[in-house]
Design a protein around this motif. Structure first.
Motif, mmCIF file in Angstrom:
data_model
loop_
_atom_site.group_PDB
_atom_site.id
_atom_site.type_symbol
_atom_site.label_atom_id
_atom_site.label_comp_id
_atom_site.label_asym_id
_atom_site.label_seq_id
_atom_site.Cartn_x
_atom_site.Cartn_y
_atom_site.Cartn_z
ATOM 1 N N TYR A 23 0.823 -1.211 0.000
ATOM 2 C CA TYR A 23 0.000 0.000 0.000
ATOM 3 C C TYR A 23 0.855 1.259 0.000
ATOM 4 O O TYR A 23 0.365 2.340 -0.331
ATOM 5 N N VAL A 30 5.265 6.176 6.979
ATOM 6 C CA VAL A 30 4.110 5.408 7.443
ATOM 7 C C VAL A 30 3.851 5.723 8.904
ATOM 8 O O VAL A 30 4.741 6.174 9.626
ATOM 9 N N LYS A 32 1.953 4.328 12.681
ATOM 10 C CA LYS A 32 1.627 3.114 13.425
ATOM 11 C C LYS A 32 0.182 2.693 13.169
ATOM 12 O O LYS A 32 -0.716 3.542 13.094
ATOM 13 N N ASP A 33 -0.029 1.381 13.000
ATOM 14 C CA ASP A 33 -1.338 0.753 12.742
ATOM 15 C C ASP A 33 -1.899 1.072 11.358
ATOM 16 O O ASP A 33 -3.035 0.722 11.057
ATOM 17 N N GLU A 34 -1.083 1.709 10.512
ATOM 18 C CA GLU A 34 -1.513 1.964 9.133
ATOM 19 C C GLU A 34 -1.224 0.720 8.286
ATOM 20 O O GLU A 34 -0.151 0.132 8.389
ATOM 21 N N PRO A 35 -2.177 0.274 7.443
ATOM 22 C CA PRO A 35 -1.935 -0.911 6.609
ATOM 23 C C PRO A 35 -0.739 -0.717 5.689
ATOM 24 O O PRO A 35 -0.626 0.302 5.005
ATOM 25 N N LEU A 36 0.178 -1.706 5.689
ATOM 26 C CA LEU A 36 1.376 -1.637 4.856
ATOM 27 C C LEU A 36 1.233 -2.469 3.582
ATOM 28 O O LEU A 36 1.539 -2.009 2.488
ATOM 29 N N GLU A 47 -4.372 -8.199 5.844
ATOM 30 C CA GLU A 47 -3.564 -6.993 5.833
ATOM 31 C C GLU A 47 -2.570 -7.019 6.991
ATOM 32 O O GLU A 47 -2.877 -7.523 8.069
ATOM 33 N N VAL A 49 -0.202 -4.413 9.295
ATOM 34 C CA VAL A 49 -0.109 -2.991 9.615
ATOM 35 C C VAL A 49 1.266 -2.645 10.177
ATOM 36 O O VAL A 49 2.029 -3.526 10.597
ATOM 37 N N ALA A 50 1.563 -1.354 10.192
ATOM 38 C CA ALA A 50 2.851 -0.871 10.699
ATOM 39 C C ALA A 50 2.871 -0.935 12.223
ATOM 40 O O ALA A 50 1.886 -0.606 12.885
ATOM 41 N N GLU A 51 4.006 -1.337 12.771
ATOM 42 C CA GLU A 51 4.154 -1.428 14.227
ATOM 43 C C GLU A 51 4.592 -0.108 14.841
ATOM 44 O O GLU A 51 4.521 0.064 16.062
ATOM 45 N N ARG A 339 -9.069 -8.421 7.120
ATOM 46 C CA ARG A 339 -8.634 -8.731 8.481
ATOM 47 C C ARG A 339 -9.161 -10.094 8.950
ATOM 48 O O ARG A 339 -9.056 -10.423 10.128
#
Length: 434
Positions: A23, A30, A32-36, A47, A49-51, A339
């Motif tokens: 994505y 990016v 945090k918690d944004e879909p990567l 999906e 997500v970013a840590e 998810r």
């Protein structure tokens, strides 16, 4: 600090996945918690997500198959972002300079080699000019030195080259044009990269590889047809009372539970009561044994862009109408957001599929192994029916029950479907459990 991005484990039975799509681009910021990115396995699409906040560095490209636990990228956190960016720019500049120098050197070397080869060929041709033979008469008499050199370099037959120069003489352009035409007819298509569409065999045809989920669906459906004694029985249901009850309580239901009242919850409640009366339909065949289940985990078939998935609502007998409707909404949202987890698909003892949402009037559902039966709902359509010896218009729905005849007899299957019909046509029965 650099945080590694790994392919997560989605279940013990899944060892690898396809990295379907990033994505974010390499070097992009990016949060945090944004879909990567999204991965596809043979069972789910998920999906990742970013840590943490930072800058994304991609190591694995889209379309590659990767093992669970493999590092596919990393997030450079704020403390190292500037340094990493500067280092990356310097590295990229150095690589471009080195590539340019190598290309320039290679071009000069190639030119020198071609010139040397042409001169050697020309000398050899002149040396053999005393007795060139009949095939070379035109070469000696009609070709200029530059044309003769080019013909010899590429081992061409001058008689097969069309001459368009003055007086029918062959020009250098004629030879080059001949070489281009020859290259176009003999050049083979390059190998198709993994994950991309293969070249069209003929106009109007496109060929694409199956996704892991589609392969899994195909294999399971084929196995269901080959390994079960599948049979289907049909019935139709008058939806009048069910629709009246839904209309009567729809607004209050929504206000109290913050979820809409649909027909699926009616069918799930009716199914549980029917399964209690006919436990074979809630059982599996395991070798020479029949495994009976004293719980009711019902799968709801949901169509998605990736394929058909069947999330399972557990212990439906313990749930109210609002609980069932909320569970369905939650699953739909998880499917849309990629998810859905592998655990959401496991453990079902019976399945309901609703082709009516797509406009289907009647169909024959295929079993969902190892389950022994599946109920198919269809669209509600007003039709003339006979009630008390009078022809009236009623909202009717065809239903279908496909079952494994090895474990379920026809009498049980027909009576099971008839019980569902009775409860949907008289919803009060579900409340009184009669």
């Amino acid at each position: 600090m650099a945080i590694e991005i790994k392919i997560p484990s989605v279940g013990e039975s899944v060892q690898e996945a396809i990295l379907a799509q990033w994505y974010k681009a390499d070097g992009e910021t990016v949060k945090k918690d944004e879909p990567l990115f999204v991965i596809e396995t043979d069972k789910v699409t998920l999906e990742v997500v970013a840590e943490a906040d930072g800058v994304l560095k991609i190591r694995v490209r889209e379309g590659e198959t990767v093992a669970v636990g493999k590092v596919v990228g990393e997030i450079i956190t704020e403390g190292e972002s500037a340094q990493a960016s500067e280092t990356a720019e310097k590295t990229e500049t150095a690589e471009k300079t080195e590539t340019a120098e190598k290309t320039d050197t290679a071009e000069k070397t190639d030119t020198a080699e071609k010139t040397e080869t042409a001169e050697k060929t020309d000398k050899a041709t002149r040396k053999q000019g005393a007795d060139p033979g009949p095939d070379a008469v035109r070469d000696d008499l009609d070709l200029s030195p530059s044309v003769r050199r080019l013909v010899a370099l590429h081992d061409l037959d001058p008689s097969g080259i069309e001459a368009t120069g003055p007086g029918g003489r062959m020009t250098k352009g004629d030879v080059l044009l001949h070489l281009e035409a020859k290259s176009a007819t003999t050049e083979k298509p390059s190998d198709t990269p993994a994950g991309e569409a293969k070249p069209e065999a003929e106009p109007g045809i496109e060929r694409k590889p199956m996704s892991p989920i589609r392969k899994r669906i195909a294999a399971r459906l084929l196995a269901a047809k080959q390994n079960t004694a599948s049979l289907t029985t049909f019935n139709d249901i008058d939806m009048s009372r069910c629709m009246e009850m839904r209309s009567m309580f729809k607004a209050d239901f929504k206000k109290k539970y913050d979820v809409s009242l649909g027909f699926m919850s009616f069918f799930l409640k009716a199914t549980v009561q029917a399964l209690r009366e006919f436990p074979q339909i809630n059982a599996f065949i395991d070798g020479d044994d029949i495994v009976f289940h004293h719980y009711y985990h019902i799968g709801i078939a949901v169509g998605s862009s990736k394929g058909l998935v069947v999330p399972v609502i557990r212990d439906v007998d313990r749930l109210g109408f609002a609980d069932i409707e909320q569970a369905i909404v939650d699953y739909v949202e998880k499917i849309r957001a990629n998810r859905l987890e592998l655990s959401d698909l496991e453990g079902g003892t019976f399945t309901i599929t609703n082709g009516g949402v797509f406009g289907s009037l009647l169909s024959t559902p295929i079993l969902n192994p190892p389950q022994s039966a599946i109920l198919g709902m269809h669209r509600i359509e007003k039709r003339p029916v006979v009630v008390d010896d009078e022809i009236v218009i009623r909202p009717m729905m065809y239903t279908a029950l496909s079952y494994d005849h090895r474990i379920v007899d026809g009498r049980e299957a027909v009576t099971f479907l008839k019980r569902i019909k009775e409860m949907i046509e008289n919803p009060e029965r579900m409340l009184m459990e009669v």
